[in-house]
Scaffold this motif. Structure first.
Motif, mmCIF file in Angstrom:
data_model
loop_
_atom_site.group_PDB
_atom_site.id
_atom_site.type_symbol
_atom_site.label_atom_id
_atom_site.label_comp_id
_atom_site.label_asym_id
_atom_site.label_seq_id
_atom_site.Cartn_x
_atom_site.Cartn_y
_atom_site.Cartn_z
ATOM 1 N N ASN A 51 49.801 30.973 55.997
ATOM 2 C CA ASN A 51 49.229 31.167 55.546
ATOM 3 C C ASN A 51 47.573 30.810 56.743
ATOM 4 O O ASN A 51 47.996 30.228 57.174
ATOM 5 N N PRO A 53 44.462 30.568 55.102
ATOM 6 C CA PRO A 53 43.637 31.315 53.526
ATOM 7 C C PRO A 53 41.865 31.402 54.574
ATOM 8 O O PRO A 53 41.562 30.209 55.069
ATOM 9 N N ARG A 54 41.203 32.278 53.936
ATOM 10 C CA ARG A 54 39.338 32.603 53.886
ATOM 11 C C ARG A 54 39.149 32.263 52.274
ATOM 12 O O ARG A 54 39.532 33.185 51.187
ATOM 13 N N GLY A 168 48.648 44.176 48.366
ATOM 14 C CA GLY A 168 47.963 44.519 49.405
ATOM 15 C C GLY A 168 49.015 45.294 51.011
ATOM 16 O O GLY A 168 49.893 45.498 50.665
ATOM 17 N N PHE A 193 48.302 41.808 54.382
ATOM 18 C CA PHE A 193 46.701 41.456 54.315
ATOM 19 C C PHE A 193 46.589 42.220 52.827
ATOM 20 O O PHE A 193 46.596 42.546 51.809
ATOM 21 N N ALA A 195 43.934 39.882 49.422
ATOM 22 C CA ALA A 195 43.653 38.591 48.554
ATOM 23 C C ALA A 195 43.590 38.547 47.223
ATOM 24 O O ALA A 195 44.603 39.423 45.923
ATOM 25 N N THR A 196 43.831 37.074 46.412
ATOM 26 C CA THR A 196 44.175 36.837 45.702
ATOM 27 C C THR A 196 42.582 36.430 44.561
ATOM 28 O O THR A 196 41.118 35.857 45.779
ATOM 29 N N ASN A 197 42.611 35.995 43.967
ATOM 30 C CA ASN A 197 41.685 34.940 42.612
ATOM 31 C C ASN A 197 41.447 33.931 42.078
ATOM 32 O O ASN A 197 43.277 33.698 41.581
ATOM 33 N N SER A 210 37.222 33.140 45.295
ATOM 34 C CA SER A 210 38.293 34.643 46.347
ATOM 35 C C SER A 210 38.825 34.324 47.421
ATOM 36 O O SER A 210 38.290 34.216 47.866
ATOM 37 N N SER A 212 41.102 34.962 50.370
ATOM 38 C CA SER A 212 42.845 36.448 51.536
ATOM 39 C C SER A 212 43.725 35.262 52.248
ATOM 40 O O SER A 212 43.134 34.084 52.433
ATOM 41 N N ASP A 214 46.769 36.125 53.796
ATOM 42 C CA ASP A 214 46.861 37.084 54.789
ATOM 43 C C ASP A 214 48.028 36.419 55.381
ATOM 44 O O ASP A 214 48.001 36.366 57.054
#
Length: 226
Positions: A51, A53-54, A168, A193, A195-197, A210, A212, A214
């Motif tokens: 992963n 993550p951002r 995605g 690509f 994204a999740t919450n 939030s 991302s 990816d």
């Protein structure tokens, strides 16, 4: 350790490719069938999930500057099942045993430990074009839809921690190296690509992020066509 293991797995498959590459100069009738009469196939082996993550994190609707998360790489057993709808075009669905991922606080939140744990992972449905003119060595490229499927969440720093499922786009590339009409080895790479919450409560205050993900999924093992 996971990256070293994945590198070893890739090196093994590439070494097998080099060994069989000499067969590409043999008469075509001596090669393994390009597709043969077997329209179904399975890819079975170990997958590494990497992963990137951002995250944007807020508490009580107030953004936390510089807050981030980190998710360790994971390995799991994975399967891809496919079907050739034309001589060079196939569709497939892939997924694996859902790993447990620990989401840790990072950036300006470093030192707070794990935010929560999630059991789940990506699945993908893709369509791809196979270059069948190279004999036993059969590369392919494709694209499709990826989904993050969540089976369970576990509280850590946040209480009532929950991760949302998400959908995605995914890109795919890889190759099969057929040893005969049915058996071979493969290497497959997918870039998602997605994204999740996530939501939860920090000392009674609502927290939201939030993220991302990816992910890159590297999958290698045995091919079986039938």
């Amino acid at each position: 350790m996971l990256i070293r293991g994945a590198a070893t797995l890739v090196a093994s498959v590439l070494a097998a490719s080099a060994t069989w590459a000499a067969d590409l100069d043999a008469p075509r009738e001596a090669m393994a069938p390009v597709l043969g009469p077997q329209p179904f196939y399975l890819h079975v082996g170990v997958a590494g999930i990497f992963n990137d993550p951002r995250a944007h994190i807020s508490v009580a609707s107030a953004p936390i500057p510089g807050a981030a998360v980190k998710i360790a790489d994971r390995a799991t057993f994975a399967v891809e099942a496919g079907y050739f709808i034309a001589a060079n075009i196939a569709v497939s669905v892939s997924g694996g045993v859902p790993p447990i991922s620990k989401v840790e606080a990072a950036g300006t939140l470093s030192g707070l430990g794990a935010i929560g744990k999630t059991q789940g992972g990506p699945i993908a449905a893709t369509v791809h074009y196979h270059f069948g003119e190279l004999g036993a060595f059969q590369p392919y490229i494709g694209a499709g839809v990826s989904a993050l499927v969540v089976f369970s969440d576990e509280d850590r720093l946040l209480r009532r921690y929950r991760t949302e499922e998400a959908v995605g786009v995914v890109l795919q590339a890889g190759f099969d190296l057929m040893l005969d009409a049915h058996w071979g080895v493969f290497f497959d790479a997918k870039k998602g690509f997605i994204a999740t919450n996530t939501r939860g409560y920090l000392t009674g205050l609502p927290a939201h992020s939030s993220v991302s993900l990816d992910p890159v999924v590297l999958h290698s093992g045995l091919t079986y066509r039938f």
